[in-house]
Scaffold this motif. Structure first.
Motif, PDB file in Angstrom:
ATOM      1  N   GLY A  30       0.830  -1.200   0.000  1.00  0.00           N
ATOM      2  CA  GLY A  30       0.000   0.000   0.000  1.00  0.00           C
ATOM      3  C   GLY A  30       0.858   1.241   0.000  1.00  0.00           C
ATOM      4  O   GLY A  30       2.064   1.179   0.248  1.00  0.00           O
ATOM      5  N   GLU A  31       0.241   2.373  -0.277  1.00  0.00           N
ATOM      6  CA  GLU A  31       0.992   3.620  -0.299  1.00  0.00           C
ATOM      7  C   GLU A  31       0.169   4.749   0.308  1.00  0.00           C
ATOM      8  O   GLU A  31      -1.065   4.729   0.296  1.00  0.00           O
ATOM      9  CB  GLU A  31       1.396   3.988  -1.731  1.00  0.00           C
ATOM     10  N   PHE A  41      -3.784  10.685   0.970  1.00  0.00           N
ATOM     11  CA  PHE A  41      -4.299   9.767  -0.051  1.00  0.00           C
ATOM     12  C   PHE A  41      -3.728   8.393   0.256  1.00  0.00           C
ATOM     13  O   PHE A  41      -2.517   8.236   0.429  1.00  0.00           O
ATOM     14  CB  PHE A  41      -3.843  10.238  -1.434  1.00  0.00           C
ATOM     15  N   LYS A  43      -3.824   4.096  -0.773  1.00  0.00           N
ATOM     16  CA  LYS A  43      -4.199   3.158  -1.824  1.00  0.00           C
ATOM     17  C   LYS A  43      -3.569   1.801  -1.570  1.00  0.00           C
ATOM     18  O   LYS A  43      -2.379   1.701  -1.274  1.00  0.00           O
ATOM     19  CB  LYS A  43      -3.739   3.676  -3.190  1.00  0.00           C
ATOM     20  N   ASN A  45      -2.237  -1.413  -3.234  1.00  0.00           N
ATOM     21  CA  ASN A  45      -1.727  -1.739  -4.558  1.00  0.00           C
ATOM     22  C   ASN A  45      -1.851  -3.225  -4.902  1.00  0.00           C
ATOM     23  O   ASN A  45      -1.105  -3.731  -5.737  1.00  0.00           O
ATOM     24  CB  ASN A  45      -0.259  -1.311  -4.674  1.00  0.00           C
ATOM     25  N   TRP A  73      -7.833   4.102   5.404  1.00  0.00           N
ATOM     26  CA  TRP A  73      -7.474   2.717   5.092  1.00  0.00           C
ATOM     27  C   TRP A  73      -8.689   1.804   5.246  1.00  0.00           C
ATOM     28  O   TRP A  73      -8.963   0.962   4.385  1.00  0.00           O
ATOM     29  CB  TRP A  73      -6.353   2.227   6.002  1.00  0.00           C
ATOM     30  N   ALA A  76     -10.997   2.414   2.352  1.00  0.00           N
ATOM     31  CA  ALA A  76     -10.448   1.911   1.084  1.00  0.00           C
ATOM     32  C   ALA A  76     -10.626   0.406   0.974  1.00  0.00           C
ATOM     33  O   ALA A  76     -11.017  -0.118  -0.084  1.00  0.00           O
ATOM     34  CB  ALA A  76      -8.963   2.281   0.985  1.00  0.00           C
ATOM     35  N   ALA A  80     -13.057  -1.723  -1.568  1.00  0.00           N
ATOM     36  CA  ALA A  80     -12.422  -2.682  -2.472  1.00  0.00           C
ATOM     37  C   ALA A  80     -12.946  -4.099  -2.234  1.00  0.00           C
ATOM     38  O   ALA A  80     -12.367  -5.067  -2.713  1.00  0.00           O
ATOM     39  CB  ALA A  80     -10.912  -2.638  -2.294  1.00  0.00           C
TER      40      ALA A  80
END
Length: 310
Positions: A30-31, A41, A43, A45, A73, A76, A80
């Motif tokens: 993740g980033e 931000f 995400k 990955n 987090w 997200a 997902a």
């Protein structure tokens, strides 16, 4: 462990790596990007669809950024299509704000608990909450792990050992240390008059003369209380002073205070890893990664984790 994914937030990257080594899994990819205006931000990955995700994040240094990052987090992963999101929050910085003890103030720990639930977390695993009743702020399951076994092992036993609680409020937990170490208990009576993070020791209950004292507490920020209690112990005849604290939330001149104090060794865990100060040579870090790894494994296998509280 096929469906298990462990991601680390900015506040707990080293601890996440250590947990993953114990679980023999790779950390999630993740980033986090911080924009010039202060926005965050996050995400993932890699694919998390249908997977059980565990996100590790201590909410401190910086407290607000890391807490908001944690919420992002959780959101997200839920968006997902993760099967579940379990939050591992080794140190909950707003846990100190657990009550309305003066007019017109927020119960910040309750606000944070509701935000974590609203973001979509299924479970929270934390360590040594400042007040156990904070678990009641959540309607989802909360597991509050104890650092006591790991810190007690680091302290060791001794014939002339005495465990010292830095205040009356921590006396119940300090007694558990005393029982574990087979030592008597002493209690420092301190007074805190404002929000300056400073306290004054006004009395000491118990016999410490000729003994090796160990001050135990859940967290320290300025090391002021530890240093003042240590001075009082030496004045009362203690032969030596050490300290054991779960969360080493060190700021400002905390290390100078520690170095100038009679404390010979301070044991802390790695629940906090982004301190803005260089740690003193007196500080010895005890990793809680094995404990959190065991908790993740047991939760993932749907096994009881009550053995971790013994």
């Amino acid at each position: 462990m096929e469906e298990l994914l462990v991601f680390g937030g900015s506040g707990s990257r080293r601890l996440t790596s250590a947990i993953c080594r114990h679980l023999e899994v790779a950390p999630g990819d993740g980033e986090v990007i911080r924009f010039s205006d202060g926005n965050l931000f996050v995400k993932a990955n890699q694919n998390v669809r249908g997977r059980h995700v565990y996100v590790v994040q201590s909410t401190v240094f910086p407290a607000n950024d890391n807490f908001m990052e944690l919420l992002f987090w959780i959101d997200a992963f839920k968006r997902a299509s993760a099967a579940s999101v379990t939050v591992l929050m080794p140190y909950f910085s707003y846990g100190k704000a657990d009550k309305k003890d003066e007019p017109r103030v927020s119960i910040r720990a309750r606000v944070c608990a509701e935000a974590i639930e609203a973001a979509g977390a299924a479970r929270v695993v934390t360590m040594d909450l400042h007040a156990p009743q904070i678990q009641g702020f959540f309607t989802l399951p909360v597991d509050d792990l104890y650092a006591l076994p790991l810190l007690a092992e680091a302290i060791g036993t001794g014939e002339d050992l005495v465990v010292v609680s830095p205040d009356v409020g921590f006396a119940k937990q300090a007694r558990k240390y005393a029982t574990r170490l087979g030592a008597p208990l002493a209690i420092a009576d301190k007074e805190r008059v404002d929000h300056s993070e400073a306290a004054r020791v006004i009395d000491l209950i118990g016999d410490v003369d000729g003994r090796d004292a160990v001050i135990v507490d859940d967290f320290t920020i300025t090391a002021g209380t530890l240093a003042e209690v240590a001075e009082a112990l030496i004045a009362r005849g203690a032969r030596s002073v050490r300290a054991a604290v779960t969360h080493g939330v060190f700021t400002g001149k905390s290390m100078e205070r520690l170095d100038d104090s009679p404390i010979s060794r301070l044991y802390v865990t790695d629940t906090v890893e982004n301190q803005p100060v260089r740690l003193s040579a007196k500080v010895e870090t005890v990793s809680v990664a094995p404990l959190f790894a065991e908790a993740i494994g047991r939760i993932h296998r749907r096994e009881s984790i009550s053995v971790l509280f013994q």
